[in-house]
Design a protein around this motif. Structure first.
Motif, short mmCIF file in Angstrom:
data_model
loop_
_atom_site.label_atom_id
_atom_site.label_comp_id
_atom_site.label_asym_id
_atom_site.label_seq_id
_atom_site.Cartn_x
_atom_site.Cartn_y
_atom_site.Cartn_z
N ARG A 30 4.03 -11.18 12.72
CA ARG A 30 3.87 -9.58 11.54
C ARG A 30 5.90 -9.61 10.92
O ARG A 30 6.33 -8.50 12.23
N LEU A 31 5.54 -9.23 10.07
CA LEU A 31 7.63 -8.95 9.34
C LEU A 31 7.45 -7.25 9.25
O LEU A 31 5.99 -7.32 8.66
N SER A 32 7.93 -6.45 9.40
CA SER A 32 7.84 -5.39 9.11
C SER A 32 9.22 -4.89 7.84
O SER A 32 10.64 -6.02 8.53
N CYS A 33 9.95 -4.30 6.83
CA CYS A 33 10.53 -3.80 6.56
C CYS A 33 9.98 -2.42 5.77
O CYS A 33 9.38 -1.66 5.31
N THR A 34 10.98 -2.14 6.60
CA THR A 34 11.11 -0.02 6.47
C THR A 34 12.36 0.25 5.53
O THR A 34 13.72 -0.17 5.33
N ALA A 35 11.97 0.91 3.96
CA ALA A 35 12.50 1.59 3.62
C ALA A 35 13.47 2.83 3.82
O ALA A 35 12.65 3.57 4.37
N SER A 36 14.44 3.26 3.22
CA SER A 36 14.61 5.26 2.74
C SER A 36 15.68 5.31 1.95
O SER A 36 16.19 4.02 1.12
N GLY A 37 16.09 6.36 2.02
CA GLY A 37 16.43 6.71 0.04
C GLY A 37 16.03 6.95 -0.91
O GLY A 37 16.11 7.86 -1.73
N ARG A 38 14.81 5.97 -0.51
CA ARG A 38 14.05 6.43 -1.87
C ARG A 38 12.48 6.65 -1.14
O ARG A 38 12.07 5.92 -0.33
N THR A 39 11.29 7.22 -2.24
CA THR A 39 10.03 7.07 -1.63
C THR A 39 9.34 5.57 -2.08
O THR A 39 9.59 5.38 -3.55
N LEU A 40 8.91 4.63 -1.53
CA LEU A 40 9.03 3.55 -1.25
C LEU A 40 7.19 3.54 -2.30
O LEU A 40 7.85 2.39 -2.77
N LYS B 229 4.66 5.73 5.46
CA LYS B 229 5.86 4.96 6.82
C LYS B 229 6.59 4.30 5.87
O LYS B 229 7.70 3.51 7.17
N ASN B 230 6.45 4.86 4.69
CA ASN B 230 7.68 4.00 3.57
C ASN B 230 8.29 2.43 4.90
O ASN B 230 8.92 1.38 4.19
N THR B 231 7.20 0.85 4.61
CA THR B 231 6.74 0.34 5.51
C THR B 231 5.67 -0.69 4.62
O THR B 231 5.12 -0.70 4.77
#
Length: 122
Positions: free
Chosen positions: A19-29, A76-78
């Motif tokens: 399972r890959l995860s991608c977490t974002a920051s800087g903006r609302t996903l 979780k922005n993920t």
């Protein structure tokens, strides 16, 4: 500006799962269409999966349909990519991508992560 960080790659035997995860920051996903792309050595970047901002719609590349599932948790922005029944041909560097517009995912204005390596042994 959106920063994307992938995780979860690794070495797995054929038939296994990751399972890959991608977490974002800087903006609302939630305002972005999110996607996964992959690139193997010597090959062009290939579309794997994408999901709309609300999570109501997903789409998959032909080579992964029925085996991979993309989901998102906006709180979780993920976003996630569940990969089952992995094959050696799934070996590649997997990239997370974000764009405000579905039609432009993967092209102009797309934000990219740095990639996470997935290696499937036979």
């Amino acid at each position: 500006q959106v920063q994307l960080v992938e995780s979860g790659g690794g070495l797995v035997q054929a038939g296994g799962a990751l399972r890959l995860s991608c977490t974002a920051s800087g903006r609302t996903l939630s305002s972005y269409v999110m996607g996964w792309f992959r690139q193997a050595p010597g090959n062009e970047r290939e579309f794997v999966a994408r999901i709309t901002g609300s999570g109501s719609s997903t789409a998959y590349g032909d080579s992964v349909k029925g085996r991979f599932t993309m989901s998102r948790d906006n709180a979780k922005n993920t976003v996630y990519l569940q990969m089952n029944s992995l094959k050696p041909e799934d070996t590649a560097l997997y990239y997370c991508a974000a764009n405000q517009y579905l039609s432009k995912l993967g092209s102009a204005g797309t934000y990219w992560g740095q990639g996470t390596q997935v290696t499937v042994s036979s």
